[in-house]
Write a protein that holds these residues in place. Structure first.
Motif, PDB file in Angstrom:
ATOM      1  N   LEU A   1       0.879  -1.162   0.000  1.00  0.00           N
ATOM      2  CA  LEU A   1       0.000   0.000   0.000  1.00  0.00           C
ATOM      3  C   LEU A   1       0.922   1.220   0.000  1.00  0.00           C
ATOM      4  O   LEU A   1       1.605   1.498   0.973  1.00  0.00           O
ATOM      5  CB  LEU A   1      -0.883  -0.024   1.238  1.00  0.00           C
ATOM      6  N   ILE A   2       0.957   1.943  -1.132  1.00  0.00           N
ATOM      7  CA  ILE A   2       1.970   2.969  -1.357  1.00  0.00           C
ATOM      8  C   ILE A   2       1.317   4.334  -1.538  1.00  0.00           C
ATOM      9  O   ILE A   2       0.338   4.460  -2.274  1.00  0.00           O
ATOM     10  CB  ILE A   2       2.806   2.630  -2.622  1.00  0.00           C
ATOM     11  N   HIS A   3       1.899   5.362  -0.897  1.00  0.00           N
ATOM     12  CA  HIS A   3       1.436   6.741  -1.052  1.00  0.00           C
ATOM     13  C   HIS A   3       2.112   7.376  -2.269  1.00  0.00           C
ATOM     14  O   HIS A   3       3.137   6.907  -2.738  1.00  0.00           O
ATOM     15  CB  HIS A   3       1.782   7.571   0.186  1.00  0.00           C
ATOM     16  N   GLU A   4       1.530   8.465  -2.731  1.00  0.00           N
ATOM     17  CA  GLU A   4       2.123   9.235  -3.828  1.00  0.00           C
ATOM     18  C   GLU A   4       3.492   9.744  -3.386  1.00  0.00           C
ATOM     19  O   GLU A   4       3.656  10.270  -2.293  1.00  0.00           O
ATOM     20  CB  GLU A   4       1.198  10.403  -4.170  1.00  0.00           C
ATOM     21  N   GLY A   5       4.515   9.552  -4.246  1.00  0.00           N
ATOM     22  CA  GLY A   5       5.875   9.977  -3.942  1.00  0.00           C
ATOM     23  C   GLY A   5       6.735   8.865  -3.361  1.00  0.00           C
ATOM     24  O   GLY A   5       7.947   8.985  -3.314  1.00  0.00           O
ATOM     25  N   GLU A   6       6.131   7.773  -2.911  1.00  0.00           N
ATOM     26  CA  GLU A   6       6.893   6.656  -2.369  1.00  0.00           C
ATOM     27  C   GLU A   6       7.264   5.682  -3.489  1.00  0.00           C
ATOM     28  O   GLU A   6       6.772   5.802  -4.611  1.00  0.00           O
ATOM     29  CB  GLU A   6       6.088   5.915  -1.295  1.00  0.00           C
ATOM     30  N   SER A   7       8.132   4.728  -3.164  1.00  0.00           N
ATOM     31  CA  SER A   7       8.597   3.764  -4.156  1.00  0.00           C
ATOM     32  C   SER A   7       8.119   2.361  -3.816  1.00  0.00           C
ATOM     33  O   SER A   7       7.952   2.003  -2.650  1.00  0.00           O
ATOM     34  CB  SER A   7      10.125   3.764  -4.225  1.00  0.00           C
ATOM     35  N   PHE A   8       7.954   1.575  -4.870  1.00  0.00           N
ATOM     36  CA  PHE A   8       7.609   0.162  -4.757  1.00  0.00           C
ATOM     37  C   PHE A   8       8.580  -0.590  -5.657  1.00  0.00           C
ATOM     38  O   PHE A   8       8.460  -0.532  -6.885  1.00  0.00           O
ATOM     39  CB  PHE A   8       6.155  -0.073  -5.194  1.00  0.00           C
ATOM     40  N   GLY A   9       9.577  -1.227  -5.068  1.00  0.00           N
ATOM     41  CA  GLY A   9      10.633  -1.845  -5.867  1.00  0.00           C
ATOM     42  C   GLY A   9      11.433  -0.765  -6.574  1.00  0.00           C
ATOM     43  O   GLY A   9      11.858   0.215  -5.974  1.00  0.00           O
ATOM     44  N   ASP A  10      11.602  -0.921  -7.893  1.00  0.00           N
ATOM     45  CA  ASP A  10      12.334   0.065  -8.692  1.00  0.00           C
ATOM     46  C   ASP A  10      11.453   1.244  -9.101  1.00  0.00           C
ATOM     47  O   ASP A  10      11.942   2.233  -9.613  1.00  0.00           O
ATOM     48  CB  ASP A  10      12.878  -0.590  -9.967  1.00  0.00           C
ATOM     49  N   TRP A  11      10.164   1.142  -8.900  1.00  0.00           N
ATOM     50  CA  TRP A  11       9.206   2.112  -9.441  1.00  0.00           C
ATOM     51  C   TRP A  11       8.787   3.110  -8.380  1.00  0.00           C
ATOM     52  O   TRP A  11       8.493   2.761  -7.246  1.00  0.00           O
ATOM     53  CB  TRP A  11       7.974   1.375  -9.970  1.00  0.00           C
ATOM     54  N   LYS A  12       8.702   4.396  -8.779  1.00  0.00           N
ATOM     55  CA  LYS A  12       8.252   5.462  -7.886  1.00  0.00           C
ATOM     56  C   LYS A  12       6.862   5.914  -8.326  1.00  0.00           C
ATOM     57  O   LYS A  12       6.610   6.113  -9.507  1.00  0.00           O
ATOM     58  CB  LYS A  12       9.223   6.645  -7.925  1.00  0.00           C
ATOM     59  N   ILE A  13       5.977   6.068  -7.364  1.00  0.00           N
ATOM     60  CA  ILE A  13       4.604   6.502  -7.642  1.00  0.00           C
ATOM     61  C   ILE A  13       4.617   8.014  -7.807  1.00  0.00           C
ATOM     62  O   ILE A  13       4.931   8.752  -6.887  1.00  0.00           O
ATOM     63  CB  ILE A  13       3.642   6.103  -6.496  1.00  0.00           C
ATOM     64  N   ARG A  14       4.262   8.485  -9.015  1.00  0.00           N
ATOM     65  CA  ARG A  14       4.292   9.925  -9.313  1.00  0.00           C
ATOM     66  C   ARG A  14       2.938  10.567  -9.017  1.00  0.00           C
ATOM     67  O   ARG A  14       2.838  11.500  -8.252  1.00  0.00           O
ATOM     68  CB  ARG A  14       4.657  10.166 -10.776  1.00  0.00           C
ATOM     69  N   ILE A  15       1.883  10.079  -9.678  1.00  0.00           N
ATOM     70  CA  ILE A  15       0.552  10.689  -9.562  1.00  0.00           C
ATOM     71  C   ILE A  15      -0.470   9.568  -9.387  1.00  0.00           C
ATOM     72  O   ILE A  15      -0.438   8.565 -10.102  1.00  0.00           O
ATOM     73  CB  ILE A  15       0.196  11.502 -10.830  1.00  0.00           C
ATOM     74  N   ILE A  16      -1.402   9.756  -8.457  1.00  0.00           N
ATOM     75  CA  ILE A  16      -2.507   8.807  -8.276  1.00  0.00           C
ATOM     76  C   ILE A  16      -3.780   9.498  -8.715  1.00  0.00           C
ATOM     77  O   ILE A  16      -4.121  10.577  -8.228  1.00  0.00           O
ATOM     78  CB  ILE A  16      -2.616   8.348  -6.808  1.00  0.00           C
ATOM     79  N   GLU A  17      -4.488   8.866  -9.667  1.00  0.00           N
ATOM     80  CA  GLU A  17      -5.750   9.411 -10.160  1.00  0.00           C
ATOM     81  C   GLU A  17      -6.873   8.465  -9.749  1.00  0.00           C
ATOM     82  O   GLU A  17      -6.659   7.522  -9.003  1.00  0.00           O
ATOM     83  CB  GLU A  17      -5.670   9.585 -11.681  1.00  0.00           C
ATOM     84  N   ASN A  18      -8.103   8.719 -10.267  1.00  0.00           N
ATOM     85  CA  ASN A  18      -9.255   7.920  -9.846  1.00  0.00           C
ATOM     86  C   ASN A  18      -9.161   6.449 -10.257  1.00  0.00           C
ATOM     87  O   ASN A  18      -9.497   5.567  -9.474  1.00  0.00           O
ATOM     88  CB  ASN A  18     -10.549   8.519 -10.400  1.00  0.00           C
ATOM     89  N   LYS A  19      -8.736   6.167 -11.500  1.00  0.00           N
ATOM     90  CA  LYS A  19      -8.693   4.784 -11.978  1.00  0.00           C
ATOM     91  C   LYS A  19      -7.323   4.398 -12.537  1.00  0.00           C
ATOM     92  O   LYS A  19      -7.201   3.382 -13.202  1.00  0.00           O
ATOM     93  CB  LYS A  19      -9.756   4.566 -13.058  1.00  0.00           C
ATOM     94  N   SER A  20      -6.303   5.213 -12.264  1.00  0.00           N
ATOM     95  CA  SER A  20      -4.959   4.912 -12.773  1.00  0.00           C
ATOM     96  C   SER A  20      -3.916   5.582 -11.891  1.00  0.00           C
ATOM     97  O   SER A  20      -4.236   6.414 -11.044  1.00  0.00           O
ATOM     98  CB  SER A  20      -4.812   5.384 -14.218  1.00  0.00           C
ATOM     99  N   ALA A  21      -2.683   5.208 -12.116  1.00  0.00           N
ATOM    100  CA  ALA A  21      -1.544   5.811 -11.412  1.00  0.00           C
ATOM    101  C   ALA A  21      -0.405   5.960 -12.404  1.00  0.00           C
ATOM    102  O   ALA A  21      -0.210   5.117 -13.277  1.00  0.00           O
ATOM    103  CB  ALA A  21      -1.120   4.956 -10.233  1.00  0.00           C
TER     104      ALA A  21
END
Length: 169
Positions: free
Chosen positions: A117-137
């Motif tokens: 369960l990852i917040h915007e700006g955090e990383s999951f493995g090699d991938w960083k979460i940039r923007i979270i939208e309603n049905k996509s990230a």
């Protein structure tokens, strides 16, 4: 005055003489060390030198304490480039949770069987979460390569009329 016996006087004299002899011997042992001449030792054993020979003459070519001093790189000593392992495949977007203004994504990595369960700006493995939208990230390995992953991507594919007709029968 008290009378001192002859034996006591002799013992006191002998004791005083012993102390003086002890002090002279100690002084000789501690302070009169003979000076060793190492020049003969160096001649008999050539490996013992007082000055080490300079084998790398490039050290003498550039001043030691100059601010612009840089090491001399010999072409045969070139360093091979390090190959980076390929990046892991993008995670699967399983869910999006929004509580007030706070958004989180539930991601799953199929290769490693991990989820998070990852917040915007955090990383999951090699991938960083940039923007979270309603049905996509939008995620990315770097700032220059964004990738948008969708919630249930297989359901977002257009359904052909043949498939829909087959499901009705």
């Amino acid at each position: 005055m008290t009378k001192i016996s002859k034996t006591t006087a002799w013992l006191a004299c002998a004791n005083g003489i012993a102390v003086i002899i002890g002090l002279v011997v100690t002084e000789k042992l501690l302070f009169d060390q003979p000076q060793t001449d190492f020049s003969e030792t160096n001649k008999s054993n050539p490996e013992l030198h007082t000055q080490a020979p300079i084998e790398n003459h490039s050290l003498l070519e550039i001043p030691l304490f100059q601010p612009g001093r840089k090491p001399i790189v010999v072409a045969s000593e070139a360093i091979a480039p390090v190959e980076m392992p390929p990046p892991s495949p993008p995670p699967t977007l399983v869910g999006i949770i929004q509580t007030g203004k706070n958004r989180m994504v539930l991601l799953e990595d199929g290769e490693k069987n991990t989820s998070g369960l990852i917040h915007e700006g955090e990383s999951f493995g090699d991938w960083k979460i940039r923007i979270i939208e309603n049905k996509s990230a939008t995620i990315g390995l770097t700032e220059d390569e964004p990738l948008t992953i969708s919630l249930h991507p297989e359901s977002l594919e257009p359904i052909s009329t043949e498939k829909s007709a087959e499901t009705l029968h």
